[in-house]
Design an enzyme around this catalytic site. Structure first.
Site, mmCIF file in Angstrom:
data_model
loop_
_atom_site.group_PDB
_atom_site.id
_atom_site.type_symbol
_atom_site.label_atom_id
_atom_site.label_comp_id
_atom_site.label_asym_id
_atom_site.label_seq_id
_atom_site.Cartn_x
_atom_site.Cartn_y
_atom_site.Cartn_z
ATOM 1 N N PRO A 1 64.282 59.726 92.853
ATOM 2 C CA PRO A 1 63.864 58.641 93.769
ATOM 3 C C PRO A 1 65.311 58.182 94.377
ATOM 4 O O PRO A 1 66.105 57.934 94.039
ATOM 5 C CB PRO A 1 63.330 57.709 92.570
ATOM 6 N N LYS B 1 61.333 57.669 85.864
ATOM 7 C CA LYS B 1 62.360 58.771 86.021
ATOM 8 C C LYS B 1 63.696 58.271 85.340
ATOM 9 O O LYS B 1 63.721 56.953 85.231
ATOM 10 C CB LYS B 1 62.470 59.098 87.311
#
Length: 115
Positions: A2, A34
Site C-alpha cells: 500500500p 498488510k
C-alpha cells in the site's frame, strides 16, 4: 504494498510530520491487513489547492494497494485518514478527497522486479 500519497495546501514547516507518517502507516497497515514493512506514506505540503473556490486547508490523497481494498475497507480508510488530517493538519474532513486504486502486483516495481 500500500502506498498513500497525500497532497495538502497546509504548510508542513511547523508540523511533526514523523507523527503523521507513523500514525498513517500503522492505520493503513491495520485496516488493509498488510504488514507495516510494506506500507509507504508520502505527504506533500504547501501544494496550491483550491477546493470549492477557496484556498482554506484542504487535501487530496491517493491510496494504491495490491489487493485488500473493498468498499468497507475504503470507507474505514477514508474515515481514519480524514481524522489524522483533521487532528494533525487542521484539514476539515469535508475538505479531503481520497481516491483508491486496487492494482495487480505486476503493475508495481520493487527490488529490481515486480510483485
Amino acid at each position: 504494498m500500500p502506498c498513500l500519497n497525500i497532497s495538502t495546501n497546509v504548510s508542513l514547516e511547523e508540523v511533526d510530520t514523523s507523527a503523521i507518517l507513523s500514525q498513517a502507516t500503522s492505520t493503513v497497515a491495520k485496516i488493509i491487513g498488510k504488514p507495516e514493512a510494506y506500507v509507504m506514506i508520502v505527504v506533500k505540503g504547501s501544494v496550491p489547492i483550491a477546493f470549492g473556490g477557496t484556498e482554506q486547508p484542504a487535501a487530496f490523497g491517493e491510496l494504491v494497494s495490491i489487493g485488500g481494498l473493498t468498499p468497507d475497507v475504503n470507507k474505514k480508510l477514508s474515515a481514519a485518514i480524514a481524522e489524522i488530517l483533521e487532528t494533525k493538519l487542521s484539514v476539515p474532513k469535508n475538505r479531503f478527497f481520497l481516491k483508491f486504486f486496487d492494482s495487480k502486483g505486476s503493475n508495481f516495481g520493487w527490488n529490481g522486479s515486480t510483485f
